[in-house]
Design an enzyme around this catalytic site. Structure first.
Site, PDB file in Angstrom:
ATOM      1  N   HIS A  66       2.957  -0.421  -7.755  1.00 37.16           N
ATOM      2  CA  HIS A  66       4.225  -0.713  -7.068  1.00 37.16           C
ATOM      3  C   HIS A  66       5.355  -0.429  -8.049  1.00 37.16           C
ATOM      4  O   HIS A  66       5.436  -1.059  -9.097  1.00 37.16           O
ATOM      5  CB  HIS A  66       4.269  -2.182  -6.622  1.00 37.16           C
ATOM      6  CG  HIS A  66       3.157  -2.551  -5.689  1.00 37.16           C
ATOM      7  ND1 HIS A  66       3.280  -2.473  -4.328  1.00 37.16           N
ATOM      8  CD2 HIS A  66       1.890  -2.975  -5.931  1.00 37.16           C
ATOM      9  CE1 HIS A  66       2.130  -2.849  -3.760  1.00 37.16           C
ATOM     10  NE2 HIS A  66       1.277  -3.152  -4.721  1.00 37.16           N
ATOM     11  N   HIS A 182      -5.242  -3.161   2.641  1.00 38.35           N
ATOM     12  CA  HIS A 182      -5.074  -4.479   2.026  1.00 38.35           C
ATOM     13  C   HIS A 182      -5.819  -5.447   2.926  1.00 38.35           C
ATOM     14  O   HIS A 182      -5.339  -5.784   4.009  1.00 38.35           O
ATOM     15  CB  HIS A 182      -3.585  -4.819   1.945  1.00 38.35           C
ATOM     16  CG  HIS A 182      -3.289  -6.223   1.522  1.00 38.35           C
ATOM     17  ND1 HIS A 182      -2.839  -6.537   0.256  1.00 38.35           N
ATOM     18  CD2 HIS A 182      -3.372  -7.410   2.185  1.00 38.35           C
ATOM     19  CE1 HIS A 182      -2.654  -7.842   0.170  1.00 38.35           C
ATOM     20  NE2 HIS A 182      -2.964  -8.396   1.331  1.00 38.35           N
ATOM     21  N   HIS A 241      -8.100  -3.616  -4.056  1.00 34.48           N
ATOM     22  CA  HIS A 241      -8.234  -4.862  -4.836  1.00 34.48           C
ATOM     23  C   HIS A 241      -9.250  -5.862  -4.262  1.00 34.48           C
ATOM     24  O   HIS A 241      -8.919  -6.986  -3.895  1.00 34.48           O
ATOM     25  CB  HIS A 241      -6.882  -5.543  -5.036  1.00 34.48           C
ATOM     26  CG  HIS A 241      -5.978  -5.607  -3.846  1.00 34.48           C
ATOM     27  ND1 HIS A 241      -6.396  -5.963  -2.580  1.00 34.48           N
ATOM     28  CD2 HIS A 241      -4.647  -5.363  -3.740  1.00 34.48           C
ATOM     29  CE1 HIS A 241      -5.368  -5.959  -1.763  1.00 34.48           C
ATOM     30  NE2 HIS A 241      -4.302  -5.574  -2.428  1.00 34.48           N
ATOM     31  N   ASN A 287      -1.925 -11.578  -4.868  1.00 28.23           N
ATOM     32  CA  ASN A 287      -2.597 -11.494  -3.580  1.00 28.23           C
ATOM     33  C   ASN A 287      -3.358 -10.174  -3.506  1.00 28.23           C
ATOM     34  O   ASN A 287      -2.734  -9.118  -3.569  1.00 28.23           O
ATOM     35  CB  ASN A 287      -1.586 -11.582  -2.440  1.00 28.23           C
ATOM     36  CG  ASN A 287      -2.262 -11.667  -1.082  1.00 28.23           C
ATOM     37  OD1 ASN A 287      -3.450 -11.971  -0.989  1.00 28.23           O
ATOM     38  ND2 ASN A 287      -1.510 -11.400  -0.031  1.00 28.23           N
ATOM     39  N   ASP A 314      -2.904  -2.464  -9.423  1.00 28.21           N
ATOM     40  CA  ASP A 314      -2.004  -3.188  -8.510  1.00 28.21           C
ATOM     41  C   ASP A 314      -0.778  -3.686  -9.279  1.00 28.21           C
ATOM     42  O   ASP A 314      -0.289  -4.802  -9.059  1.00 28.21           O
ATOM     43  CB  ASP A 314      -2.733  -4.344  -7.825  1.00 28.21           C
ATOM     44  CG  ASP A 314      -1.965  -4.929  -6.646  1.00 28.21           C
ATOM     45  OD1 ASP A 314      -0.946  -4.328  -6.222  1.00 28.21           O
ATOM     46  OD2 ASP A 314      -2.355  -6.010  -6.157  1.00 28.21           O
TER      47      ASP A 314
END
Length: 434
Positions: A66, A182, A241, A287, A314
């Site tokens: 990100h 996700h 993830h 998360n 992540d």
């Protein structure tokens, strides 16, 4: 010519089954020669790197970062995030779409990929699978793929509705790219801020159950079966993830069936448990959340037995003032680009006996294949000159105050690392040097 020689190193290139002393010659952004030691002694190069005692490997590839730009540049920019990537040995990163506005159009993708953003390493992107990542109307997969998209995802949110996820898998299959999911059933996680278990009970926090992750993984695998049977397509599901033993086992079984499922595990999920939260440490809030020790060991087992295809960070930067508030109010996410290699080598190589070749496979060759990055993730002659040079034996502690990211939200400040990056070379350019 802008020749660069890398001499006297131990080359580990899993894609070519190479683990041996080799010298490399890089020219005009590509690998032009890989020779036994001394084979390039007649070459006159602009620069020479002496890699004696060091590992020379394909530059690391992260399929899940990100970078916050546009819209949240106080947390990170493409320039600062990719500078952190270079410091961590990464030469290629894939940006997620949860920017402001969401990256769901050709215009936003073009803006992100423009050289004016100042990316230090090679940048690719996965635009949103649905418009605004709202889970309804699909984005224009064909136009985005033509513009350079390497896959599609609503990361940060799941594609929750069955018919929408099915349509996304079908559309992506026709283009030959993955849908990255996700995996979180948000109908089960409202108001939750950590893993459900004894630690959450002690802290008085509402916890996310393992079912919230596993149900989406199991649903998506069922959709793969249905699409293959009904439409003759072979969609590619990439599970982001993974953090629970139940989801890992579902992926393991799907692979045994021959379904096209790949998955990633983040370093924090094979390194830490929810005990790291201590007394409401928001730097350990993410998360999916940190889980129990049994889940952590399931991630390690998946990495060791080949169920896990790659390691992805992540990387999720946040400003200090955002993390310095009540645990339930603080945003999810940690930085990870500068600590990924050091953690993988410490926990997997030193701790579990994983070979250096397997570690490199998890962070270079396989992620390149997941998003079809031809010429990357290997040091084949003719491929891109993306190289990391590192000392696999160096022990050090991570100093978060010296990060190249704009943000310092990491649970690994002061943590022990193994393996120090000495140089990162992206398309023939030295973009980081210790």
């Amino acid at each position: 010519m802008n020749d660069l020689l890398i001499l006297n190193g131990r080359l580990i290139d899993p894609a070519n089954n190479v683990d041996a002393p080799r010298d490399l010659l890089l020219r005009d952004g590509h690998v032009v020669a890989v020779e036994a030691p001394g084979g390039l002694k007649e070459v006159q190069a602009v620069e020479t790197i002496d890699a004696a005692g060091l590992i020379v490997a394909p530059g690391l590839i992260d399929v899940h970062v990100h970078l916050r730009e546009p819209g949240q540049t106080y947390k990170e920019t493409i320039a600062t995030g990719t500078a952190a990537a270079a410091a961590g040995g990464f030469t290629t990163v894939v940006a997620m779409p949860n920017t402001v506005p969401v990256n769901d159009s050709v215009a936003s993708l073009d803006w992100m990929m423009d050289a004016a953003r100042g990316s230090v390493v090679k940048l690719f992107a996965m635009p949103a699978a649905t418009m605004g990542s709202m889970g309804g109307e699909l984005s224009d997969f064909a136009a985005l793929h033509k513009a350079g998209a390497v896959g599609f995802t609503d990361d940060g949110k799941p594609v929750l509705e069955d018919h929408v996820m099915r349509a996304a898998l079908v559309a992506a299959a026709r283009l030959g790219v993955p849908v990255s999911q996700h995996a979180e059933d948000t109908r089960l996680t409202g108001g939750c801020s950590m893993n459900a278990g004894p630690v959450a009970f002690r802290l008085g926090l509402r916890g996310m159950t393992v079912e919230a992750e596993a149900r989406i993984v199991e649903r998506d695998i069922r959709l793969l079966r249905e699409i293959e049977k009904a439409e003759g397509l072979r969609p590619h599901l990439h599970v982001q993830h993974v953090s629970t033993a139940r989801a890992m086992e579902a992926i393991r079984q799907a692979k045994r069936e021959g379904l096209h499922v790949t998955c990633e595990v983040a370093p924090h999920h094979f390194t830490l448990t929810d005990d790291a939260i201590g007394d409401y440490d928001t730097h350990a809030k993410m998360n999916p959340p940190l889980r129990a020790e049994s889940d952590r060991m399931a991630m390690v087992a998946g990495l060791m037995d080949g169920t896990v295809d790659c390691i992805a960070t992540d990387h999720a930067p946040h400003a200090s003032h955002e993390k310095e508030q009540e645990f339930e109010r603080a945003p999810n996410g940690i930085t990870g680009l500068e600590t990924a290699l050091g953690l993988a080598l410490r926990v997997l190589h030193k701790g579990q006996g994983m070979s250096l070749a397997r570690v490199m496979q998890l962070v270079s060759a396989v992620p390149a294949g997941i998003v079809s990055l031809e010429g990357r993730g290997t040091l084949s002659v003719g491929g891109f000159a993306d190289v990391v040079v590192f000392d696999a034996t160096a022990e050090w502690a991570y100093d978060a105050t010296k990060t190249r990211s704009k943000s310092r939200n990491t649970p690994f400040a002061g943590a022990a690392m193994l393996g120090r990056v000495k140089a990162t070379i992206c398309e023939g350019r030295v973009v980081y040097r210790q």
